[in-house]
Write a protein that holds these residues in place. Structure first.
Motif, PDB file in Angstrom:
ATOM      1  N   LEU A  93       0.805  -1.222   0.000  1.00 33.91           N
ATOM      2  CA  LEU A  93       0.000   0.000   0.000  1.00 33.91           C
ATOM      3  C   LEU A  93       0.839   1.273   0.000  1.00 33.91           C
ATOM      4  N   TYR A  94       2.018   1.211   0.641  1.00 34.04           N
ATOM      5  CA  TYR A  94       2.835   2.421   0.802  1.00 34.04           C
ATOM      6  C   TYR A  94       4.146   2.353   0.019  1.00 34.04           C
ATOM      7  N   GLU A 102       0.577   6.690  10.393  1.00 31.47           N
ATOM      8  CA  GLU A 102       1.475   6.383   9.278  1.00 31.47           C
ATOM      9  C   GLU A 102       2.873   6.036   9.770  1.00 31.47           C
ATOM     10  N   ILE A 119      -4.794  -5.465   4.228  1.00 29.96           N
ATOM     11  CA  ILE A 119      -5.034  -4.490   3.154  1.00 29.96           C
ATOM     12  C   ILE A 119      -6.321  -3.715   3.426  1.00 29.96           C
ATOM     13  N   VAL A 120      -7.372  -4.449   3.770  1.00 26.50           N
ATOM     14  CA  VAL A 120      -8.678  -3.829   4.018  1.00 26.50           C
ATOM     15  C   VAL A 120      -8.648  -2.980   5.291  1.00 26.50           C
ATOM     16  N   ILE A 162      -6.069  -1.556   6.948  1.00 23.02           N
ATOM     17  CA  ILE A 162      -5.237  -0.348   6.870  1.00 23.02           C
ATOM     18  C   ILE A 162      -5.992   0.764   6.153  1.00 23.02           C
ATOM     19  N   ARG A 163      -6.636   0.417   5.059  1.00 21.92           N
ATOM     20  CA  ARG A 163      -7.418   1.425   4.325  1.00 21.92           C
ATOM     21  C   ARG A 163      -8.558   1.961   5.179  1.00 21.92           C
ATOM     22  N   MET A 221      -7.111   4.385   8.064  1.00 21.41           N
ATOM     23  CA  MET A 221      -6.688   5.710   7.617  1.00 21.41           C
ATOM     24  C   MET A 221      -7.890   6.566   7.228  1.00 21.41           C
ATOM     25  N   SER A 222      -8.907   5.944   6.669  1.00 19.17           N
ATOM     26  CA  SER A 222     -10.125   6.686   6.339  1.00 19.17           C
ATOM     27  C   SER A 222     -10.873   7.090   7.607  1.00 19.17           C
TER      28      SER A 222
END
Length: 277
Positions: A66-67, A196, A241-242, A244-245, A248-249
């Protein structure tokens, strides 16, 4: 190790738990140990101890995927003149500085902690204590403006101070991400920036811990053990993956108090359960 369909389902469930709890500040190690109390893998204690750490590699890979553009300091848009991102190198040096306190404490006390503090009661108390801390700190932050708003604004001194807070996570139930986030919020780092930085910090920390566990356990795996490790790691990667997204949202619009309340409720339930078991 008996590799049955039921064992595979257990591993998938543990991978899901790891992928969810590794990045949310609710303690992945604490959850894995608690789940193992009720849903035990048919494996030796030494293998399970190593397994709980190794599947975190899947969570690491999720962060890297992702990063990647923000983590990799070399760019090759022009093959003749590759660009070196000095800001990314600087950020990784800060991550190294933040890792120093935790690495030293882990090397010195990891075996003692595993032998004496990996218990449901310790996990429950840590869940409750830091749950209360999250709520109090977020209430305090309502009247404060973050002094450090972006990842680039984090100095070497701030990185080292966050690293000192990460030392707290050696106690199961604390949460590595939870300890660093609490430390960052106290220091005056914004929620997004400290989250982050926690992602970056996780990469060398988890790689180091995984290497130590592998060296301690050895590399002589059976076929069943390799399947277990592979399935758990892949599931942890996909779920991470799910998560972390989502995280952050979520924190761009909300604070961390919901995780504090979750920790308190879970810790209380664990204490009640083991008190009357």
């Amino acid at each position: 190790m008996n590799l049955s369909f039921i064992e595979i389902l257990k591993v998938i469930f543990l991978g899901i738990v790891e992928g969810i709890t590794e990045w949310l500040p609710i303690s992945s190690t604490g959850h894995m140990l608690l789940v193992d109390e009720f849903l035990q893998l048919n494996a030796s204690d030494s293998f399970k101890e190593m397994f709980f750490i190794i599947i975190q590699l899947g969570a690491i890979l999720a962060v890297v995927v992702l990063y990647w553009n923000r983590m990799f300091p070399f760019q090759f848009k022009d093959k003749a003149k590759p660009v070196i991102r000095k800001d990314i190198f600087s950020l990784w040096f800060k991550v190294v500085v933040a890792c120093i306190p935790g690495a030293a404490v882990t090397i010195l006390f990891d075996d003692y902690i595993e032998a004496h503090l990996h218990t449901p009661v310790v996990i429950a108390i840590a869940l409750i204590f830091y749950g209360v801390a999250f709520i109090l700190i977020e209430n305090w932050n309502k009247t404060r403006e973050p002094k450090i708003k972006t990842l680039a604004d984090i100095s070497y001194q701030t990185a080292f101070m966050i690293g000192l807070f990460q030392v707290l996570s050696i106690i199961p139930g604390t949460s590595r991400s939870g300890a660093t986030i609490i430390g960052g919020l106290i220091i005056g780092v914004s929620r997004v920036a400290v989250a982050e930085f926690t992602f970056y910090l996780a990469v060398p920390v988890m790689l180091g811990m995984s290497l130590l566990k592998l060296l301690k356990f050895g590399f002589a795996f059976t076929g069943a053990e390799l399947v277990i490790l592979g399935v758990g790691t892949v599931v942890a990667f996909l779920v991470s993956i799910v998560v972390i997204r989502f995280l952050m949202s979520y924190i761009r619009k909300h604070d961390f108090k919901v995780f504090g309340w979750y920790r308190i409720v879970l810790g209380a339930l664990v204490l009640v359960y083991f008190a009357f078991r």
